[in-house]
Design a protein around this motif. Sequence first.
Motif, PDB file in Angstrom:
ATOM      1  N   UNK A  95       0.823  -1.207   0.000  1.00 26.75           N
ATOM      2  CA  UNK A  95       0.000   0.000   0.000  1.00 26.75           C
ATOM      3  C   UNK A  95       0.861   1.262   0.000  1.00 26.75           C
ATOM      4  N   UNK A  96       1.914   1.271   0.808  1.00 26.42           N
ATOM      5  CA  UNK A  96       2.782   2.442   0.889  1.00 26.42           C
ATOM      6  C   UNK A  96       3.544   2.688  -0.412  1.00 26.42           C
ATOM      7  N   UNK A  97       3.940   1.596  -1.067  1.00 25.90           N
ATOM      8  CA  UNK A  97       4.769   1.721  -2.273  1.00 25.90           C
ATOM      9  C   UNK A  97       3.959   1.598  -3.558  1.00 25.90           C
ATOM     10  N   UNK A  98       2.654   1.723  -3.449  1.00 28.56           N
ATOM     11  CA  UNK A  98       1.785   1.523  -4.614  1.00 28.56           C
ATOM     12  C   UNK A  98       2.209   2.320  -5.855  1.00 28.56           C
ATOM     13  N   UNK A  99       2.507   3.610  -5.750  1.00 27.05           N
ATOM     14  CA  UNK A  99       2.896   4.349  -6.964  1.00 27.05           C
ATOM     15  C   UNK A  99       4.178   3.830  -7.607  1.00 27.05           C
ATOM     16  N   UNK A 100       5.032   3.180  -6.804  1.00 33.55           N
ATOM     17  CA  UNK A 100       6.315   2.711  -7.313  1.00 33.55           C
ATOM     18  C   UNK A 100       6.240   1.309  -7.896  1.00 33.55           C
ATOM     19  N   UNK A 101       5.366   0.465  -7.363  1.00 33.39           N
ATOM     20  CA  UNK A 101       5.356  -0.929  -7.784  1.00 33.39           C
ATOM     21  C   UNK A 101       4.195  -1.292  -8.695  1.00 33.39           C
ATOM     22  N   UNK A 102       3.166  -0.457  -8.742  1.00 32.00           N
ATOM     23  CA  UNK A 102       2.038  -0.764  -9.632  1.00 32.00           C
ATOM     24  C   UNK A 102       2.488  -0.632 -11.085  1.00 32.00           C
ATOM     25  N   UNK A 103       2.285  -1.649 -11.913  1.00 37.74           N
ATOM     26  CA  UNK A 103       2.765  -1.570 -13.297  1.00 37.74           C
ATOM     27  C   UNK A 103       2.003  -0.583 -14.169  1.00 37.74           C
ATOM     28  N   UNK A 104       0.749  -0.279 -13.803  1.00 35.14           N
ATOM     29  CA  UNK A 104      -0.070   0.634 -14.604  1.00 35.14           C
ATOM     30  C   UNK A 104      -0.886   1.534 -13.679  1.00 35.14           C
ATOM     31  N   UNK A 105      -1.406   2.591 -14.266  1.00 30.01           N
ATOM     32  CA  UNK A 105      -2.410   3.405 -13.581  1.00 30.01           C
ATOM     33  C   UNK A 105      -3.654   2.532 -13.407  1.00 30.01           C
TER      34      UNK A 105
END
Length: 288
Positions: free
Chosen positions: A41-51
Motif C-alpha cells: 500500500x505504501x509503495x503503490x505508486x512505485x510498484x504498480x505496473x499501470x495506472x
Amino acid sequence: MSDIVIDPTTPKASRLQRLRLGRGPTTVAAIAIVVLFALVALLAPLIAPYDPFAVSPRILEGPSADHLLGTDDTGKDILSQLIYGARVSLLIGLAAGLGSLVLGIVVGGIAGYVGGAVDNVLMRIAEIFQIMPAMLIALVIVAVIGRNTTLIAAAVIIALWPQSARIVRSQFLALRRAEFVDAARISGTPAWRIIALEIFPVAFAPAAVQAALDIGRGMLLEAGLSFLGLGDPSTSSWGGVLRRAQPFLTDAWWFSVPAGVCIALMVLSFNLIGDAMGRRGTQGRRAL
C-alpha cells in the motif's frame, strides 16, 4: 468477543504486559501478511505496473507477461487495481480499529466509572447499535451522508464502536472499587488522574484486542459497501473489483479470485492477531 474482566487484585505491572503476542507460526504468518500488504500500500505508486484507472483495448485478457493478473472488462490492469485497493482497505480498516477504540474508551469509561443513570443511558444506546447488523448501519449512513473515503471510515466506526465500549465498561466496573483505586481516591487524587493513570492502563489491553478484530471487520465492511456500489468512486478498491467481476465469474476467474483472496487474507490475518493477543492475556491471567 465476550467481555473480558481483569482481576482487580492483579499487580498493575503484570496487567500492562497483556499486549504481547505469542510466537506461534500462525501469528507470525499473519503479521508477515499484514506487513507485506502495508508495504504494498505504501509503495503503490512505485510498484504498480499501470495506472489503476487506465483503460486499454485488451479486455478480459488472462494473466500474461504484460498483465500478471489479467485485465478487467474495460481493459484495466487488475494487479494495479489490487495494489492501490490495498491503500483504501488498510486505511479504512485502521481507521475503524482506532476510531472504535477511542470511542469505546470514552463511552465505556464514562459509563463504567460514573455508573447509575449515565451508565444505563449509554449502554442502552450501545445496545441499539448492537442489535442491528453492522453492515446495515454502515450502508444507511453512507447512503445518507455520502461515500468518499472519509465518510465511509466514519460510517464504519459508528457501526463498530459498541463492543469496545462494553469491554471498557466492564473493566472500569471491575476496577473502580479495586484497592489501588480506593487508595488513590482516599489520598485525594483527582478523578481524572485516577482514570488516566490507574484504570485506563489496565482497561486498554482488552480494548486493544477488540480493536485488532475491528480492523478486519472494518476492511470487510468497506469491501461489502464497495461491492454494493457504495464505495468511493474516485479510488480503486477490492470490493469494487469483485462487484464488476460478477458477470464474468465463469468466464474470467482472474477477475474475481485475486480480490477475494486479498480480502480473505487480510481479514483472517487481523483476526488471528487479535486472537493471539487475547490468548496471551488469558494465559497471563491464569499464570498469576
